[in-house]
Design an enzyme around this catalytic site. Structure first.
Site, PDB file in Angstrom:
ATOM      1  CB  SER A   1      -0.974   0.336   1.051  1.00 39.61           C
ATOM      2  OG  SER A   1      -0.496   0.258   1.889  1.00 39.61           O
ATOM      3  CG  HIS A   2       1.671   3.336   2.599  1.00 37.83           C
ATOM      4  ND1 HIS A   2       0.504   2.467   2.533  1.00 37.83           N
ATOM      5  CD2 HIS A   2       1.799   4.600   2.742  1.00 37.83           C
ATOM      6  CE1 HIS A   2      -0.052   3.877   3.222  1.00 37.83           C
ATOM      7  NE2 HIS A   2       0.634   4.725   3.059  1.00 37.83           N
TER       8      HIS A   2
ATOM      9  CD  GLU B   1      -3.730  -3.730   2.134  1.00 42.05           C
ATOM     10  OE1 GLU B   1      -3.907  -4.770   0.696  1.00 42.05           O
ATOM     11  OE2 GLU B   1      -2.737  -3.504   1.937  1.00 42.05           O
TER      12      GLU B   1
HETATM   13  P1  NDP Z   1      -1.335  -3.595   9.267  1.00 44.56           P
HETATM   14  O1  NDP Z   1      -2.612  -3.407   9.768  1.00 44.56           O
HETATM   15  O2  NDP Z   1      -0.677  -4.333   8.327  1.00 44.56           O
HETATM   16  O3  NDP Z   1      -0.747  -3.344  10.642  1.00 44.56           O
HETATM   17  C1  NDP Z   1       1.150  -2.923  10.189  1.00 44.56           C
HETATM   18  C2  NDP Z   1       1.930  -2.825  11.667  1.00 44.56           C
HETATM   19  O4  NDP Z   1       1.115  -4.003  12.764  1.00 44.56           O
HETATM   20  C3  NDP Z   1       3.320  -3.349  11.075  1.00 44.56           C
HETATM   21  O5  NDP Z   1       4.098  -3.419  11.863  1.00 44.56           O
HETATM   22  C4  NDP Z   1       3.063  -4.746  10.760  1.00 44.56           C
HETATM   23  O6  NDP Z   1       4.545  -5.823  11.356  1.00 44.56           O
HETATM   24  C5  NDP Z   1       2.689  -5.491  11.876  1.00 44.56           C
HETATM   25  N1  NDP Z   1       1.744  -6.615  12.420  1.00 44.56           N
HETATM   26  C6  NDP Z   1       0.991  -6.740  10.958  1.00 44.56           C
HETATM   27  N2  NDP Z   1       0.179  -8.606  11.152  1.00 44.56           N
HETATM   28  C7  NDP Z   1       1.180  -8.639  12.529  1.00 44.56           C
HETATM   29  C8  NDP Z   1       1.110  -9.662  13.314  1.00 44.56           C
HETATM   30  N3  NDP Z   1       0.234 -10.498  13.440  1.00 44.56           N
HETATM   31  N4  NDP Z   1       1.875  -9.644  14.524  1.00 44.56           N
HETATM   32  C9  NDP Z   1       2.685  -8.492  15.085  1.00 44.56           C
HETATM   33  N5  NDP Z   1       2.783  -7.748  14.093  1.00 44.56           N
HETATM   34  C10 NDP Z   1       1.690  -7.603  12.956  1.00 44.56           C
HETATM   35  O7  NDP Z   1      -0.815  -1.523   8.413  1.00 44.56           O
HETATM   36  P2  NDP Z   1      -1.932  -0.615   8.539  1.00 44.56           P
HETATM   37  O8  NDP Z   1      -2.363  -0.498   6.657  1.00 44.56           O
HETATM   38  O9  NDP Z   1      -2.225  -0.285   9.763  1.00 44.56           O
HETATM   39  O10 NDP Z   1      -0.602   0.021   7.927  1.00 44.56           O
HETATM   40  C11 NDP Z   1       0.204   0.331   6.745  1.00 44.56           C
HETATM   41  C12 NDP Z   1       0.987   1.311   6.221  1.00 44.56           C
HETATM   42  O11 NDP Z   1       0.728   2.095   6.219  1.00 44.56           O
HETATM   43  C13 NDP Z   1       1.770   2.104   8.047  1.00 44.56           C
HETATM   44  O12 NDP Z   1       3.442   1.596   7.113  1.00 44.56           O
HETATM   45  C14 NDP Z   1       1.230   3.260   7.287  1.00 44.56           C
HETATM   46  O13 NDP Z   1       2.742   4.428   7.925  1.00 44.56           O
HETATM   47  C15 NDP Z   1       1.299   3.415   6.568  1.00 44.56           C
HETATM   48  N6  NDP Z   1      -0.003   4.884   6.600  1.00 44.56           N
HETATM   49  C16 NDP Z   1       0.239   5.738   6.073  1.00 44.56           C
HETATM   50  C17 NDP Z   1      -1.111   7.230   6.140  1.00 44.56           C
HETATM   51  C18 NDP Z   1       0.144   7.999   6.166  1.00 44.56           C
HETATM   52  O14 NDP Z   1      -0.827   9.513   6.351  1.00 44.56           O
HETATM   53  N7  NDP Z   1       1.097   8.434   5.318  1.00 44.56           N
HETATM   54  C19 NDP Z   1      -1.806   7.248   6.687  1.00 44.56           C
HETATM   55  C20 NDP Z   1      -2.049   5.691   7.566  1.00 44.56           C
HETATM   56  C21 NDP Z   1      -1.282   4.676   6.835  1.00 44.56           C
HETATM   57  P3  NDP Z   1       4.457  -6.041   8.906  1.00 44.56           P
HETATM   58  O15 NDP Z   1       5.433  -4.879   8.506  1.00 44.56           O
HETATM   59  O16 NDP Z   1       5.997  -7.315   9.595  1.00 44.56           O
HETATM   60  O17 NDP Z   1       3.567  -7.416   8.838  1.00 44.56           O
HETATM   61  O1  PYC Z   2      -2.714   4.648   3.414  1.00 51.36           O
HETATM   62  O2  PYC Z   2      -4.283   5.884   4.592  1.00 51.36           O
HETATM   63  C1  PYC Z   2      -3.492   5.518   3.493  1.00 51.36           C
HETATM   64  C2  PYC Z   2      -2.718   6.776   3.326  1.00 51.36           C
HETATM   65  C3  PYC Z   2      -2.920   7.915   3.054  1.00 51.36           C
HETATM   66  C4  PYC Z   2      -1.754   8.728   3.375  1.00 51.36           C
HETATM   67  C5  PYC Z   2      -0.921   8.127   2.916  1.00 51.36           C
HETATM   68  N1  PYC Z   2      -1.644   7.477   2.780  1.00 51.36           N
END
Ligand code: NDP
Ligand code: PYC
Length: 338
Positions: free
Chosen positions: A47-48, A188
């Site tokens: 997703s990133h 995602e």
């Molecule tokens: P997830 O719900 O997949 O959570 C990710 C985190 O949880 C990771 O550290 C992952 O480690 C860990 N994790 C997942 N499954 C397990 C498990 N079974 N046991 C232990 N740890 C686990 O991701 P999100 O969709 O919430 O976020 C994904 C990315 O999106 C992030 O990097 C975030 O910074 C980015 N994002 C950026 C935004 C922005 O505004 N810039 C906004 C929203 C999200 P692992 O990677 O090893 O699986």
């Molecule tokens: O995946 O939610 C997201 C997001 C927002 C800005 C960057 N990533």
């Protein structure tokens, strides 16, 4: 199974820089952005990864982002660094401010960096990992656009508001977690939409407030927080700490500022760095060893640490490169000069 294309990591970096420069980004921005999408693709954080290049180029084309912005780093107070990104993308602003943040944390034990006026599209783990590589503990958070309903509500207020934490470890990569405070990152849901797949229940509601598994209906409705009221409160905290506290926009304000254009969110970011050596002095090694006992207790019973999957993916990608959907590859190639 949809068709895929294999790329070496060098090809991922080259393609990223070429797409960004063709999209009008300055060489400094192209290099800084390419570094974070490269890292995302390498660690299989789809997703990133390179998919984000599409949004970066679109955000420049829409006339919102300043593709040549030169971030200003200001030594604002003893423990506070401020970086004005001047409406450019955030990765270059982070890169430029990081050395002063680290210097201050080493001197004082705790320092903060506020990045203002940045367009933000990236995962946060590359940033906290870079700070942990200096032996420091790190915490980072940022709002986004108001896509997420508060627990108990149905109308978007919060952003997907990620929070990331890193703890340096003596014999290997740091302990890192990084997640959206929504049930899942919006990226995602967008990837599910692109692949024609439904989403799990619990991620979003439609515009009538009903649970939905349709990614298009989810994006038009509201996303849900993770962990009900707990994720909702954390999300509110991020709005406050990386919004009004640092004089920048909330997710709702970022959405209004976008004026329906669909560019990357524009707001601030807060990053904190802590130096265990200042907190603990001569006792640092003893306490770091206690942290290792906790990690051993987690993995020793078959549970995994956050980032374990990511580090395994990194090792695999470094050996054999990555695979991306052909549709995405074609969309990226279409952004290059003919
Ligand atoms: P997830 O719900 O997949 O959570 C990710 C985190 O949880 C990771 O550290 C992952 O480690 C860990 N994790 C997942 N499954 C397990 C498990 N079974 N046991 C232990 N740890 C686990 O991701 P999100 O969709 O919430 O976020 C994904 C990315 O999106 C992030 O990097 C975030 O910074 C980015 N994002 C950026 C935004 C922005 O505004 N810039 C906004 C929203 C999200 P692992 O990677 O090893 O699986
Ligand atoms: O995946 O939610 C997201 C997001 C927002 C800005 C960057 N990533």
């Amino acid at each position: 199974m949809s068709e895929e294309v294999s790329l070496s990591l060098d090809e991922v970096r080259r393609l990223s820089i070429d797409v960004l420069e063709a999209g009008g980004l300055s060489p400094d921005h192209a290099k800084a952005i390419a570094a974070v999408v490269y890292a995302g693709q390498r660690d299989e954080c789809h997703s990133h990864g390179v998919y984000r290049l599409l949004g970066c180029v679109r955000s420049v084309k829409e006339g919102k982002v300043n593709p040549n912005a030169v971030p200003d780093v200001v030594d604002h107070a003893a423990a506070v660094v401020r970086v004005n990104a001047h409406y450019g993308f955030s990765p270059l602003a982070f890169e430029r401010g990081r050395p002063l943040l680290i210097e201050k944390a080493r001197k004082l034990g705790l320092a903060a960096m506020a990045i203002n006026n940045c367009y933000h599209f990236s995962a946060l783990w590359p940033e906290v990992e870079a700070i942990a590589a200096e032996g420091l503990v790190a915490l980072a958070m940022t709002p986004s656009h108001s896509w997420v309903a508060p627990a108990g509500g149905t109308k978007p207020v919060f952003g997907t508001n990620p929070i990331a934490f890193a703890w340096p470890r003596p014999d290997g990569p740091p302990f890192v977690f990084d997640f959206a405070t929504s049930a899942i990152a919006r990226g995602e849901i967008e990837l599910h939409r692109r692949a024609g797949k439904s989403i799990p229940t619990g991620w979003a509601i439609d515009s009538e407030g009903n649970p939905t598994t349709d990614p298009t209906a989810a994006m038009a409705g509201a996303m849900l927080t993770f962990g009900g009221h707990k994720g909702s409160a954390l999300s509110a905290m991020i709005e406050l700490m990386a919004g009004p506290l640092i004089g920048d926009m909330t997710s709702a304000e970022s959405m209004a500022f976008d004026e329906g254009v669909g560019a990357a969110p524009c707001h601030g970011e807060l990053i904190l760095a802590f130096d265990p050596k200042v907190f603990l002095g001569a006792d640092a090694a003893q306490h770091v060893a206690r942290a290792e006992t906790m990690f051993d207790a987690i993995v020793g019973q078959g549970a995994r640490l956050p980032s374990q999957r990511r580090y395994e993916a990194r090792e695999r990608s470094e050996r054999q490169g990555v695979r991306i959907p052909k549709v995405l590859y074609d969309d990226l190639k279409a952004l290059l000069p003919r």
